[in-house]
Design an enzyme around this catalytic site. Structure first.
Site, PDB file in Angstrom:
ATOM      1  N   SER A  73      22.306 -74.993   8.666  1.00 27.37           N
ATOM      2  CA  SER A  73      22.392 -73.592   8.274  1.00 27.37           C
ATOM      3  C   SER A  73      21.544 -73.316   7.054  1.00 27.37           C
ATOM      4  O   SER A  73      21.406 -74.166   6.184  1.00 27.37           O
ATOM      5  CB  SER A  73      23.838 -73.198   7.984  1.00 27.37           C
ATOM      6  N   GLY A  74      21.016 -72.106   7.035  1.00 26.78           N
ATOM      7  CA  GLY A  74      20.241 -71.680   5.870  1.00 26.78           C
ATOM      8  C   GLY A  74      18.954 -70.981   6.253  1.00 26.78           C
ATOM      9  O   GLY A  74      18.194 -70.555   5.384  1.00 26.78           O
TER      10      GLY A  74
ATOM     11  N   LYS B 246      29.420 -75.943  12.952  1.00 30.70           N
ATOM     12  CA  LYS B 246      28.345 -74.955  12.748  1.00 30.70           C
ATOM     13  C   LYS B 246      28.629 -73.673  13.534  1.00 30.70           C
ATOM     14  O   LYS B 246      28.377 -72.561  13.065  1.00 30.70           O
ATOM     15  CB  LYS B 246      26.984 -75.540  13.153  1.00 30.70           C
TER      16      LYS B 246
ATOM     17  N   HIS C  83      31.158 -71.822  11.603  1.00 35.79           N
ATOM     18  CA  HIS C  83      30.444 -71.268  10.437  1.00 35.79           C
ATOM     19  C   HIS C  83      29.815 -69.925  10.823  1.00 35.79           C
ATOM     20  O   HIS C  83      29.935 -68.939  10.102  1.00 35.79           O
ATOM     21  CB  HIS C  83      29.371 -72.276   9.984  1.00 35.79           C
ATOM     22  N   ASN C  84      29.160 -69.896  11.970  1.00 34.99           N
ATOM     23  CA  ASN C  84      28.516 -68.656  12.398  1.00 34.99           C
ATOM     24  C   ASN C  84      29.534 -67.563  12.718  1.00 34.99           C
ATOM     25  O   ASN C  84      29.287 -66.393  12.453  1.00 34.99           O
ATOM     26  CB  ASN C  84      27.624 -68.911  13.618  1.00 34.99           C
TER      27      ASN C  84
ATOM     28  N   GLU D 103      30.406 -66.183   9.555  1.00 38.16           N
ATOM     29  CA  GLU D 103      29.225 -65.391   9.130  1.00 38.16           C
ATOM     30  C   GLU D 103      29.264 -63.984   9.765  1.00 38.16           C
ATOM     31  O   GLU D 103      29.034 -62.985   9.084  1.00 38.16           O
ATOM     32  CB  GLU D 103      27.979 -66.170   9.572  1.00 38.16           C
TER      33      GLU D 103
HETATM   34  C1  6PG Z   1      22.353 -70.086   9.913  1.00 39.49           C
HETATM   35  C2  6PG Z   1      22.363 -68.906  10.843  1.00 39.49           C
HETATM   36  C3  6PG Z   1      21.471 -69.140  12.016  1.00 39.49           C
HETATM   37  C4  6PG Z   1      21.093 -67.889  12.789  1.00 39.49           C
HETATM   38  C5  6PG Z   1      22.264 -67.170  13.351  1.00 39.49           C
HETATM   39  C6  6PG Z   1      21.914 -65.777  13.808  1.00 39.49           C
HETATM   40  O1  6PG Z   1      23.427 -70.592   9.666  1.00 39.49           O
HETATM   41  O2  6PG Z   1      21.281 -70.452   9.447  1.00 39.49           O
HETATM   42  O3  6PG Z   1      23.656 -68.678  11.290  1.00 39.49           O
HETATM   43  O4  6PG Z   1      22.072 -70.116  12.814  1.00 39.49           O
HETATM   44  O5  6PG Z   1      20.356 -67.042  11.978  1.00 39.49           O
HETATM   45  O6  6PG Z   1      22.696 -67.922  14.425  1.00 39.49           O
HETATM   46  O7  6PG Z   1      22.830 -65.463  14.753  1.00 39.49           O
HETATM   47  P1  6PG Z   1      22.868 -64.106  15.536  1.00 39.49           P
HETATM   48  O8  6PG Z   1      21.485 -63.833  16.057  1.00 39.49           O
HETATM   49  O9  6PG Z   1      23.831 -64.331  16.622  1.00 39.49           O
HETATM   50  O10 6PG Z   1      23.288 -63.086  14.534  1.00 39.49           O
END
Ligand code: 6PG
Length: 470
Positions: free
Chosen positions: A130-131, A185, A188-189, A192
């Site tokens: 992630s990042g 992960k 985590h999303n 997010e």
């Molecule tokens: C991360 C982000 C990455 C991605 C997302 C976007 O942790 O770096 O989460 O994995 O930018 O998956 O997800 P969506 O397109 O579903 O919003």
């Protein structure tokens, strides 16, 4: 010979290869089309020597030039493309070689791949990363799921390239076996999604209830970012609000971005998995629903004039800003609570031995949901006897008790102003549900037994009961 091999030179692959090379791990890259490899090497040749960063023309050359046991990072699209590359390289590898998949893979695919490769004497790491692009270059949060052997072999590499937590430790830990890393992960999303949605809802409140303009909202988020809400997502909200438009000078870009949210699917996968395991993650699910409803703009445009909205503006003051800050903070905690409860349950069911305190640590740097709050959550978690749910922890109870009344006021104001606030509302409902001793589920059971003889339990005696309803 090169220490690490990397396949897939998209923006993430590019940056991760540079990150490895900058930590002096000799890195060999390969891409399906050599033009991309040539461009990449051309662009970064001035920064690194040939011994530190090099491109291979063919897959055979790539495999041949890697130190044994080979460590090959895949940064390619999740799903079918990952299987294709694995099938292409697996026959060329030797016992003990390690393939590291850093896509947003579905954890069940990771479990299948781990098993298949293990049968061939190879090792697979499903590593959540992630990042975004910036994180890949300067230090991501890494969530590897693998065997102890694979962790021992890759730990120094991962630790060197990862971000740092609040105590300057590396934002990486051995999450568990097979799909554990990609699972964490995925959740985590999901978190997010929920946090992004409550930020959007806060923006909506400031805009429509308090009549604030982008610059004023930016200033409020700046204030938020200097307090207990300090986090990457709050920080970039301020930046998004500050951005001026390139076509309409002096106007804010935010006002020209179409209100249709897109998604790649990890939030949806989190929700589906949670429902399968019987765990409630309503804030995550509502964040997914909110993106779906936003994307159906044509319908919204048709319905809006029929059902007029009743927004009465309120004057903003310090108390209102504090109220919103507390609402955001407590809803963030509730979002983490849902995600962590899901991880905890999945870990038990999959035998993953996940250490929640470690998850709270490795999310402190590099990743999209990095936040000051994670320090609070991690220290609240330490010394606890492995709680099932963070609502069990006294420090968390104290925060919720102090802040929940502000969340109630926010939801009340939002409802009175006819706003769509699915995440705030669902977070409050989640809290109310989990803190109500007696729920009306007795009625559900009565109805089920009435129409389907589904039986029920009683409050006053043991056993299973069915009534001949009159
Ligand atoms: C991360 C982000 C990455 C991605 C997302 C976007 O942790 O770096 O989460 O994995 O930018 O998956 O997800 P969506 O397109 O579903 O919003």
């Amino acid at each position: 010979m090169y220490k690490i091999g990397l396949i897939g030179l998209g923006p993430m692959g590019n940056n991760l290869a540079r990150n490895f090379a900058s930590k002096n791990f000799s890195t060999l890259v390969y891409n399906r089309t050599y033009d991309k490899t040539a461009d990449f090497i051309n662009d970064f040749r001035p920064e690194f020597s040939q011994d530190t960063l090099e491109g291979a023309k063919t897959i055979e050359e790539f495999i041949e030039k890697l130190e044994r046991p080979r460590k090959i990072v895949l940064l390619i699209k999740a799903g079918e493309p990952t299987d294709q590359v694995i099938n292409q390289i697996a026959p060329l590898l030797e016992k003990g070689d390690i393939i590291i998949d850093m896509s947003n893979a579905w954890y069940k695919d990771t479990q299948r791949r781990s098993k298949d490769l293990e049968e061939k004497g190879l090792t697979f790491i499903g590593c959540g990363i992630s990042g975004g692009e910036e994180g890949a270059l300067r230090g991501p949060s890494l969530m590897p799921g693998c065997s102890d052997y694979a962790w021992d072999q890759t730990k120094p590499l991962f630790e060197a390239i990862s971000a740092k937590d609040f105590s300057n430790g590396p934002c990486v830990t051995h999450i568990g076996i097979d799909g554990a890393g990609h699972y964490v992960k995925m959740v985590h999303n999901g978190i997010e999604y929920s946090i992004m949605q409550i930020i959007a809802e806060s923006y909506e409140i400031l805009r429509k209830i308090y009549g604030q303009k982008p610059e004023q909202i930016r200033a409020i988020f700046e204030k938020f970012n200097n307090g207990k809400l300090r986090s990457f997502l709050i920080e970039i909200t301020e930046k998004v609000l500050a951005q001026k438009d390139e076509f309409q000078s002096e106007q804010h870009l935010i006002d020209f971005i179409l209100d249709q949210a897109e998604q790649k699917g990890t939030g949806k996968l989190t929700s589906i998995d949670a429902l399968d395991r019987g765990i409630a993650v309503p804030s995550i699910t509502e964040a997914v629903n909110a993106r779906i409803i936003s994307s159906q703009k044509r319908l919204r445009e048709n319905f809006a004039p029929i059902f007029s909205k009743n927004v009465t503006e309120i004057t903003i003051d310090d108390e209102a800003i504090k109220e919103l800050e507390n609402s955001l903070h407590t809803t963030m905690i509730i979002s983490y609570a849902q995600g962590l409860n899901l991880i905890k349950t999945a870990a038990q069911e999959e035998n993953w031995q996940i250490n929640i305190s470690e998850i709270l640590r490795i999310w402190q740097g590099g990743c999209i949901i990095r936040a000051e709050l994670l320090k609070t959550l991690q220290s609240a978690y330490q010394g606890q006897d492995n709680p099932t749910h963070i609502f069990e922890i006294p420090t968390i109870q104290n925060i919720l008790s102090t802040e929940i009344s502000d969340l109630k006021t926010t939801v009340q104001k939002g409802l009175s102003a006819d706003l769509y606030l699915p995440c705030y509302t669902s977070a409050l409902n989640y809290f109310q549900g989990f803190t109500t001793e007696k729920l009306p589920a007795n009625m559900i059971q009565g109805l089920r037994d009435f129409f389907g003889a589904h039986t029920y339990h009683r409050t006053d005696r043991e056993g299973i009961f069915h009534t001949k309803w009159s």
